[in-house]
Design an enzyme around this catalytic site. Structure first.
Site, PDB file in Angstrom:
ATOM      1  N   ASP A  90     -27.852 -45.144  19.042  1.00  0.00           N
ATOM      2  CA  ASP A  90     -28.309 -45.856  20.242  1.00  0.00           C
ATOM      3  C   ASP A  90     -29.623 -45.223  20.717  1.00  0.00           C
ATOM      4  O   ASP A  90     -29.710 -44.003  20.857  1.00  0.00           O
ATOM      5  CB  ASP A  90     -27.205 -45.707  21.314  1.00  0.00           C
ATOM      6  CG  ASP A  90     -27.398 -46.636  22.493  1.00  0.00           C
ATOM      7  OD1 ASP A  90     -28.120 -47.647  22.348  1.00  0.00           O
ATOM      8  OD2 ASP A  90     -26.791 -46.364  23.557  1.00  0.00           O
ATOM      9  N   HIS A 128     -29.708 -49.535  32.681  1.00  0.00           N
ATOM     10  CA  HIS A 128     -28.678 -48.598  32.244  1.00  0.00           C
ATOM     11  C   HIS A 128     -28.026 -47.953  33.474  1.00  0.00           C
ATOM     12  O   HIS A 128     -28.592 -47.948  34.551  1.00  0.00           O
ATOM     13  CB  HIS A 128     -29.295 -47.521  31.355  1.00  0.00           C
ATOM     14  CG  HIS A 128     -29.741 -48.046  30.020  1.00  0.00           C
ATOM     15  ND1 HIS A 128     -31.022 -47.991  29.578  1.00  0.00           N
ATOM     16  CD2 HIS A 128     -29.035 -48.665  29.044  1.00  0.00           C
ATOM     17  CE1 HIS A 128     -31.110 -48.538  28.369  1.00  0.00           C
ATOM     18  NE2 HIS A 128     -29.914 -48.962  28.014  1.00  0.00           N
TER      19      HIS A 128
HETATM   20 ZN   LIG Z   1     -29.409 -49.236  26.007  1.00  0.00          ZN
END
Ligand SMILES: [Zn+2]
Length: 343
Positions: free
Chosen positions: A83, A189
């Protein structure tokens, strides 16, 4: 079953018209929670590790836990994905370790904070595609910049500062050859995504739909897509936590995305909330306990419940047995044949 290519998983999801959750992990219990949910719902699954997770776990520990998962759950197609890789070197080290998919987030410079130029993004992503495809590994790129910061990664600020331009998305895919594309549509996020239930002014599903129309065969990725449900916030606050009221991405908006080309949905915050709530509950109700298993077991169970729920909502449930995995070596040959055809 060996670890599977993310490209295959997403191609199959596109055929079946469903999305696949990509869940972040740092330790054994989180991997077990995801695998148990996958078995219960018969779901193919993507497990992902950020740079922060790799540092926290010494990534070799994480990698071998993933191999154990593949061995113990042979009926589940399982991808190990990096990620938000911040550089060519980070992606290369993941590929060398055995990840079957990497994200090169070239939307930011290597510091993981400063937005890059379009040209810089194309250049670094294209280089990663070259080495990844040569080994049969999948690549996710990102165009536009997500809001917020997680694990020290992110430009901060609002998710609306750098919403993806559909024309640029087309050019980016043509120039890089990525397998999947993360786009910025107003999400952030972390836990604090929206200050009220999001509508079209802050969550740009129209932009997503416009991109899908231009790139119907590209697998789109929604980042920052935890739903941050109130009941998970409530458990934490009920047992001494201090979360401020917040809203995530409603599941029905994700489902609208899935009907419009979204094949990978990143979820981390919801699992963090579930784990923390479960542990707080044990501490508050039975303060005499001190065996870590007394709170890690309920924590694992709470995360499993959230993951199984998302797998059902995203539509991946029931699809684990649809296909046989294509070996990574075979993927390598397919990419090579494609590249020759393109020339
Ligand atoms: Zn992300």
């Amino acid at each position: 079953m060996p670890l599977v290519s993310m490209r295959q998983l997403l191609d199959e999801a596109a055929k079946g018209g469903y999305g696949v959750g990509a869940f972040n992990v740092n330790n054994m219990e989180q991997i077990q929670a995801i695998m148990d949910a996958a078995r219960e719902t018969q779901s193919p699954v993507i497990i992902q590790a950020s740079r922060g997770a790799r540092a926290y776990s010494q990534d070799k520990f994480l990698y071998h836990l993933m191999l154990a998962a593949a061995e113990l759950y042979p009926e589940i197609p399982l991808v190990m994905h990096l990620d938000h890789g911040n550089s060519f070197e980070t992606c290369k080290s993941a590929i060398d370790l055995g990840f079957t998919s990497v994200m090169m987030d070239g939307s930011l410079l290597e510091d993981g904070k400063t937005p890059s130029t379009f040209e810089q993004n194309v250049e670094v992503t294209r280089r990663v595609v070259e080495i990844a495809h040569a080994k049969g590994v999948t690549v996710e790129g990102e165009i536009g910049v997500l809001g917020g910061i997680e694990d020290g990664h992110g430009a901060g600020g609002s998710g609306l500062d750098h919403v993806t331009d559909p024309d640029q998305a087309v050019e980016f895919v043509e120039k890089t050859g990525v397998d999947a594309l993360a786009i910025a549509i107003g999400t952030s996020h972390g836990a604090y995504k929206f200050t009220s239930k999001p509508d079209g002014s802050v969550l740009k599903m129209d932009v997503l739909i416009a991109i899908h129309k231009r790139l119907p065969h590209v697998h789109l990725v929604m980042h920052g897509s935890s739903s941050v449900p109130k009941h998970l916030q409530d458990v934490i606050n009920q047992y001494g936590g201090k979360l401020k009221p917040t809203w995530g991405v409603p599941v029905e908006e994700i489902q609208l995305g899935i009907r419009n080309g979204v094949r990978k949905i990143n979820v981390d915050t919801d699992n963090r909330l579930a784990i923390t709530g479960a542990i707080r509950k044990v501490f508050a109700e039975t303060p005499e306990k001190f065996d870590p298993r007394d709170y890690m077991k309920p924590a694992r169970e709470a995360m499993k419940k959230v993951v199984a729920e998302r797998m059902t909502q995203f539509g991946q449930a029931g699809h684990a047995g649809d296909y046989a995995p294509i070996p990574i070596a075979e993927m390598k040959q397919r990419y090579a044949a494609e590249a020759v055809a393109a020339k």
